[in-house]
Scaffold this active site. Structure first.
Site, mmCIF file in Angstrom:
data_model
loop_
_atom_site.group_PDB
_atom_site.id
_atom_site.type_symbol
_atom_site.label_atom_id
_atom_site.label_comp_id
_atom_site.label_asym_id
_atom_site.label_seq_id
_atom_site.Cartn_x
_atom_site.Cartn_y
_atom_site.Cartn_z
ATOM 1 N N HIS A 148 -0.598 2.919 7.581
ATOM 2 C CA HIS A 148 -1.548 3.934 8.084
ATOM 3 C C HIS A 148 -0.810 5.082 8.782
ATOM 4 O O HIS A 148 -1.406 5.809 9.584
ATOM 5 C CB HIS A 148 -2.531 3.353 9.128
ATOM 6 C CG HIS A 148 -3.560 2.424 8.584
ATOM 7 N ND1 HIS A 148 -4.117 1.426 9.360
ATOM 8 C CD2 HIS A 148 -4.170 2.348 7.375
ATOM 9 C CE1 HIS A 148 -5.008 0.771 8.649
ATOM 10 N NE2 HIS A 148 -5.064 1.295 7.432
ATOM 11 N N ARG A 170 -0.068 9.810 -2.625
ATOM 12 C CA ARG A 170 -0.026 8.864 -1.510
ATOM 13 C C ARG A 170 0.645 7.558 -1.945
ATOM 14 O O ARG A 170 0.272 6.965 -2.954
ATOM 15 C CB ARG A 170 -1.432 8.564 -1.022
ATOM 16 C CG ARG A 170 -1.384 7.639 0.166
ATOM 17 C CD ARG A 170 -2.613 6.813 0.341
ATOM 18 N NE ARG A 170 -2.356 5.810 1.351
ATOM 19 C CZ ARG A 170 -2.772 4.560 1.284
ATOM 20 N NH1 ARG A 170 -3.475 4.150 0.261
ATOM 21 N NH2 ARG A 170 -2.473 3.712 2.231
#
Ligand code: AMP
Length: 396
Positions: A179, A90
């Site tokens: 996000h 990530r």
């Protein structure tokens, strides 16, 4: 096929191992306090949770500890590290060039290193976590999944700020959005529930950090976070959008520099700043229920700003098919969801308050009123699964 998902922060390394044949996480955990005194937690369904102190001076020692746990005879879930087919990493920021999830080679890492200035908190530890994983698992695919990439297709009018254009050309100052992996996941789920991949959807990721995104035809067209995650709705400790002149005015009246002003707006504002109670929504709600007026005000400001952004996105999209709530607050705080949806019937948003108040936590729920023009869903987010899925698709 087993995919390991890694989320490396400055002092932590979170992991989940997915079995992509069953789409399930078969182990997850976190190495915390890297470089300090080290604690690791490790959970596998059907086995007792494990937590112990473990010295890891750096990310490499942390990932070695993870692999040892995953292959441990009692605590583990795989016989050998060779069962891991690929690793998904990530990254909060992929800049303007990493517009989609990508296999991480020398060029991608060089580019990520060149943009750490845009992302000084998350960029360096994520790169160091990747390098550590690559060293201990050199012969498998490593894929980067970037929170910003969901916003790569936004039009210039949505991402260029109305400031001197040279600031964009010279310093890449623009709206990036964050996000994205969460919004992509819940928007895709909502489109699936609607049976309409061209749907107009507003997704509200409301957690300690919060953002709202407008999606049309599976692509984000606008989002509330901007150059940094500071923009948009008020958060646990971040102010969200305010008049930018407040920043320079604080510097003048409090006689502080840029860093101190930044700390006030990032770490001492939002729910914490207004309520004076806590950055945690549960604490603020409890205080409000007990009559604390500033706690109530903090929640009122939050709801007011969420509504404002939803309304502006409905205007941008010329309509809306679904509204989605996700993340810690969005998935759990029924009162806040009800307050956001109150008095939105003109837009077609109507909630069944009874269903909203009783729907089980941790599951997808349709909380819209019967016959409402717009569907309102609660959809638990799963960024790690999305990372595993992208990694699988790029590895096949
Ligand atoms: P996240 O960043 O997604 O982990 O979300 C953290 C936020 O979710 C915190 O403000 C928590 O107070 C809030 N939260 C978590 N559980 C609940 C709950 N049961 N009710 C209300 N808020 C919750």
């Amino acid at each position: 096929m087993k995919i390991l998902v890694v989320n490396a922060g400055s002092s932590s390394l979170k992991y989940q191992l997915f079995d992509m044949d069953t789409n399930a996480a078969i182990a997850k955990g976190n190495c915390e306090r890297i470089g300090i005194d080290g604690v690791v937690t490790h959970k596998c369904p059907g086995k007792p949770d494990y937590k112990t102190e473990a010295a890891f001076p750096d990310h490499r020692a942390a990932i070695e500890c993870v692999l040892k746990l995953l292959t441990d005879k009692e605590l583990g879930v795989i016989g050998s590290v060779d069962e891991i087919s690929a690793v998904g990493h990530r990254f909060a920021h992929g800049g303007e060039k990493l517009r989609a999830s990508a296999a991480l080679g020398a060029d991608e890492i060089k580019y990520l290193e060149s943009i750490v200035g845009l992302n000084p908190l998350h960029g360096p530890p994520a790169i160091s976590g990747f390098k550590a994983c690559k060293e201990v698992m050199p012969n498998i695919n490593h894929v980067g999944v970037f929170d910003t990439s969901y916003y790569s297709d936004m039009e210039e009018k949505a991402y260029i700020y109305p400031i001197p254009y040279e600031l964009y050309e010279d310093y890449r100052i623009r709206r990036y959005g964050f996000h994205g992996t969460s919004h992509r996941y819940v928007a895709a789920k909502a489109a699936e529930l609607l049976g309409n991949k061209n749907a107009k959807i507003v997704t509200c990721h409301l957690g300690n950090g919060s953002s709202i995104t407008a999606t049309v035809n599976g692509k984000a067209i606008d989002t509330s976070m901007g150059f940094t995650p500071q923009d948009g709705v008020p958060m646990g400790t971040r102010s969200g959008a305010i008049d930018p002149t407040v920043v320079t005015y604080i510097q003048k009246v409090k006689n502080v520099g840029a860093e101190e002003a930044d700390a006030i707006l990032n770490k001492k504002s939002g729910l914490l700043g207004v309520s004076g109670v806590s950055s945690d929504c549960r604490d603020v709600s409890e205080a409000a229920e007990n009559g604390n007026a500033r706690a109530k005000l903090a929640l009122d400001i939050l709801v007011h700003n969420i509504k404002k952004i939803i309304g502006s996105y409905v205007a941008e999209m010329n309509g809306v098919d679904a509204l989605v709530f996700t993340a810690g607050i969005g998935e759990n705080d029924r009162e806040l969801r009800a307050a956001v949806c109150k008095d939105m019937s003109w837009l077609g948003i109507e909630m069944d308050e009874n269903v909203n108040a009783t729907c089980p936590r941790g599951e997808i729920a349709d909380v819209s009123a019967k016959g409402a023009k717009v569907k309102t869903y609660v959809i638990p987010t799963n960024e790690e699964y999305m990372i595993a899925l992208d990694t699988l698709n790029l590895t096949k």
